[in-house]
Design a protein around this motif. Structure first.
Motif, PDB file in Angstrom:
ATOM      1  N   ASN A  32      25.812 -20.840 -36.266  1.00 36.66           N
ATOM      2  CA  ASN A  32      25.349 -22.212 -35.444  1.00 36.66           C
ATOM      3  C   ASN A  32      24.044 -22.499 -35.753  1.00 36.66           C
ATOM      4  OD1 ASN A  32      28.095 -22.257 -34.451  1.00 36.66           O
ATOM      5  ND2 ASN A  32      27.643 -20.889 -32.716  1.00 36.66           N
ATOM      6  N   CYS A  33      23.415 -21.816 -36.997  1.00 43.74           N
ATOM      7  CA  CYS A  33      21.946 -22.209 -37.150  1.00 43.74           C
ATOM      8  C   CYS A  33      21.093 -22.003 -35.809  1.00 43.74           C
ATOM      9  CB  CYS A  33      21.881 -23.471 -37.583  1.00 43.74           C
ATOM     10  SG  CYS A  33      22.937 -23.779 -39.399  1.00 43.74           S
ATOM     11  N   GLU A  34      21.370 -20.725 -35.124  1.00 44.86           N
ATOM     12  CA  GLU A  34      20.424 -20.446 -34.102  1.00 44.86           C
ATOM     13  C   GLU A  34      19.138 -20.331 -34.390  1.00 44.86           C
ATOM     14  OE1 GLU A  34      22.366 -17.816 -31.486  1.00 44.86           O
ATOM     15  OE2 GLU A  34      24.471 -18.912 -31.697  1.00 44.86           O
ATOM     16  N   TRP A  35      18.719 -19.729 -35.586  1.00 42.89           N
ATOM     17  CA  TRP A  35      17.424 -19.161 -35.702  1.00 42.89           C
ATOM     18  C   TRP A  35      16.611 -20.062 -36.118  1.00 42.89           C
ATOM     19  CZ3 TRP A  35      19.001 -13.795 -37.313  1.00 42.89           C
ATOM     20  CH2 TRP A  35      19.571 -12.887 -36.277  1.00 42.89           C
ATOM     21  N   ASP A  36      16.814 -20.567 -37.522  1.00 42.53           N
ATOM     22  CA  ASP A  36      16.104 -21.796 -38.058  1.00 42.53           C
ATOM     23  C   ASP A  36      16.912 -22.817 -38.521  1.00 42.53           C
ATOM     24  OD1 ASP A  36      14.172 -19.801 -38.463  1.00 42.53           O
ATOM     25  OD2 ASP A  36      14.241 -19.297 -40.189  1.00 42.53           O
ATOM     26  N   TYR A  37      16.396 -23.935 -38.521  1.00 43.40           N
ATOM     27  CA  TYR A  37      17.403 -25.296 -38.679  1.00 43.40           C
ATOM     28  C   TYR A  37      16.575 -26.571 -38.916  1.00 43.40           C
ATOM     29  CZ  TYR A  37      16.991 -26.375 -33.825  1.00 43.40           C
ATOM     30  OH  TYR A  37      16.720 -26.524 -32.348  1.00 43.40           O
ATOM     31  N   VAL A  38      17.061 -27.440 -39.532  1.00 47.83           N
ATOM     32  CA  VAL A  38      16.542 -28.900 -39.499  1.00 47.83           C
ATOM     33  C   VAL A  38      17.649 -29.704 -39.113  1.00 47.83           C
ATOM     34  CG1 VAL A  38      17.383 -29.335 -41.844  1.00 47.83           C
ATOM     35  CG2 VAL A  38      15.511 -30.489 -40.976  1.00 47.83           C
ATOM     36  N   GLN A  39      17.417 -30.651 -38.365  1.00 47.13           N
ATOM     37  CA  GLN A  39      18.475 -31.504 -37.592  1.00 47.13           C
ATOM     38  C   GLN A  39      17.814 -33.037 -37.652  1.00 47.13           C
ATOM     39  OE1 GLN A  39      19.130 -30.805 -33.348  1.00 47.13           O
ATOM     40  NE2 GLN A  39      21.344 -31.258 -34.086  1.00 47.13           N
ATOM     41  N   PHE A  40      18.743 -33.988 -37.766  1.00 50.37           N
ATOM     42  CA  PHE A  40      18.355 -35.269 -37.838  1.00 50.37           C
ATOM     43  C   PHE A  40      18.878 -36.144 -36.463  1.00 50.37           C
ATOM     44  CE2 PHE A  40      18.943 -34.142 -42.229  1.00 50.37           C
ATOM     45  CZ  PHE A  40      17.599 -34.022 -42.379  1.00 50.37           C
ATOM     46  N   THR A  41      17.993 -36.965 -35.837  1.00 50.30           N
ATOM     47  CA  THR A  41      18.496 -37.723 -34.653  1.00 50.30           C
ATOM     48  C   THR A  41      18.116 -39.104 -34.691  1.00 50.30           C
ATOM     49  OG1 THR A  41      18.283 -35.735 -33.324  1.00 50.30           O
ATOM     50  CG2 THR A  41      18.603 -37.502 -32.060  1.00 50.30           C
ATOM     51  N   ASP A  42      19.395 -39.856 -34.416  1.00 48.65           N
ATOM     52  CA  ASP A  42      19.047 -41.312 -34.342  1.00 48.65           C
ATOM     53  C   ASP A  42      18.239 -41.541 -33.201  1.00 48.65           C
ATOM     54  OD1 ASP A  42      19.613 -44.231 -33.419  1.00 48.65           O
ATOM     55  OD2 ASP A  42      20.278 -44.271 -35.752  1.00 48.65           O
ATOM     56  N   ILE A  43      17.279 -42.428 -33.301  1.00 46.45           N
ATOM     57  CA  ILE A  43      16.587 -42.577 -31.844  1.00 46.45           C
ATOM     58  C   ILE A  43      17.017 -43.499 -30.804  1.00 46.45           C
ATOM     59  CG2 ILE A  43      14.270 -43.554 -31.013  1.00 46.45           C
ATOM     60  CD1 ILE A  43      13.894 -40.820 -32.249  1.00 46.45           C
ATOM     61  N   GLU A  44      17.912 -44.531 -31.230  1.00 48.26           N
ATOM     62  CA  GLU A  44      18.390 -45.404 -30.558  1.00 48.26           C
ATOM     63  C   GLU A  44      19.742 -44.860 -30.103  1.00 48.26           C
ATOM     64  OE1 GLU A  44      20.550 -49.667 -31.424  1.00 48.26           O
ATOM     65  OE2 GLU A  44      18.528 -49.568 -31.852  1.00 48.26           O
ATOM     66  N   THR A  45      20.625 -44.422 -30.799  1.00 46.61           N
ATOM     67  CA  THR A  45      21.880 -43.892 -30.435  1.00 46.61           C
ATOM     68  C   THR A  45      21.804 -42.411 -29.882  1.00 46.61           C
ATOM     69  OG1 THR A  45      22.811 -43.416 -32.606  1.00 46.61           O
ATOM     70  CG2 THR A  45      23.107 -45.648 -31.878  1.00 46.61           C
ATOM     71  N   GLU A  46      21.024 -41.713 -30.490  1.00 44.69           N
ATOM     72  CA  GLU A  46      20.838 -40.130 -30.159  1.00 44.69           C
ATOM     73  C   GLU A  46      21.790 -39.405 -30.644  1.00 44.69           C
ATOM     74  OE1 GLU A  46      20.519 -39.425 -25.807  1.00 44.69           O
ATOM     75  OE2 GLU A  46      18.791 -40.841 -25.623  1.00 44.69           O
ATOM     76  N   ARG A  47      22.692 -40.030 -31.761  1.00 46.43           N
ATOM     77  CA  ARG A  47      23.459 -39.300 -32.503  1.00 46.43           C
ATOM     78  C   ARG A  47      22.907 -38.373 -33.409  1.00 46.43           C
ATOM     79  NH1 ARG A  47      25.700 -39.878 -37.717  1.00 46.43           N
ATOM     80  NH2 ARG A  47      24.612 -41.662 -38.039  1.00 46.43           N
TER      81      ARG A  47
END
Length: 117
Positions: A46-61
């Motif tokens: 589940n990528c618990e240790w190192d990861y990159v993630q993208f989040t839409d600011i408006e919708t929080e998706r």
């Protein structure tokens, strides 16, 4: 609008114990299209240790947490014109990280249906 995104230190190994956020903003009435061409991020369940993630600011998706390797480009599209890129690392293994681009794409506005007479 077009730009490059990389993990800290790329193409060398990324630092340990990192939590960095980058705001990607494109003009209003556009969305952000992110393409990762290279990714080598420590992989663990589940990528618990190192990861990159993208989040839409408006919708929080958000994208899922991304780690490991990719064999082909990975594409993620936002719903609005602002995205938060979050990169997290632990203190164990450091890898090369990621390299990609983002660009703006106009959001198509739906035209109202006009019933012909």
């Amino acid at each position: 609008m077009f730009d490059i995104i990389t993990s800290p230190g790329f193409p060398e190994s990324y630092p340990s114990l990192t939590q960095c956020q980058t705001l990607i903003r494109v003009p209003k009435k556009h969305k952000v299209v992110i393409t990762l061409f290279f990714m080598d991020i420590e992989e663990y369940k589940n990528c618990e240790w190192d990861y990159v993630q993208f989040t839409d600011i408006e919708t929080e998706r958000s994208s899922e947490r991304l780690c490991g390797f990719i064999d082909e480009p990975l594409v993620w599209e936002s719903d609005s014109n602002e995205v938060r890129l979050f990169f997290h690392t632990d203190d164990m293994l450091q890898r090369t990280g990621f390299y990609g681009t983002f660009h703006a794409v106009a959001i198509e506005e739906l035209q109202p249906f006009i019933k012909p007479y």
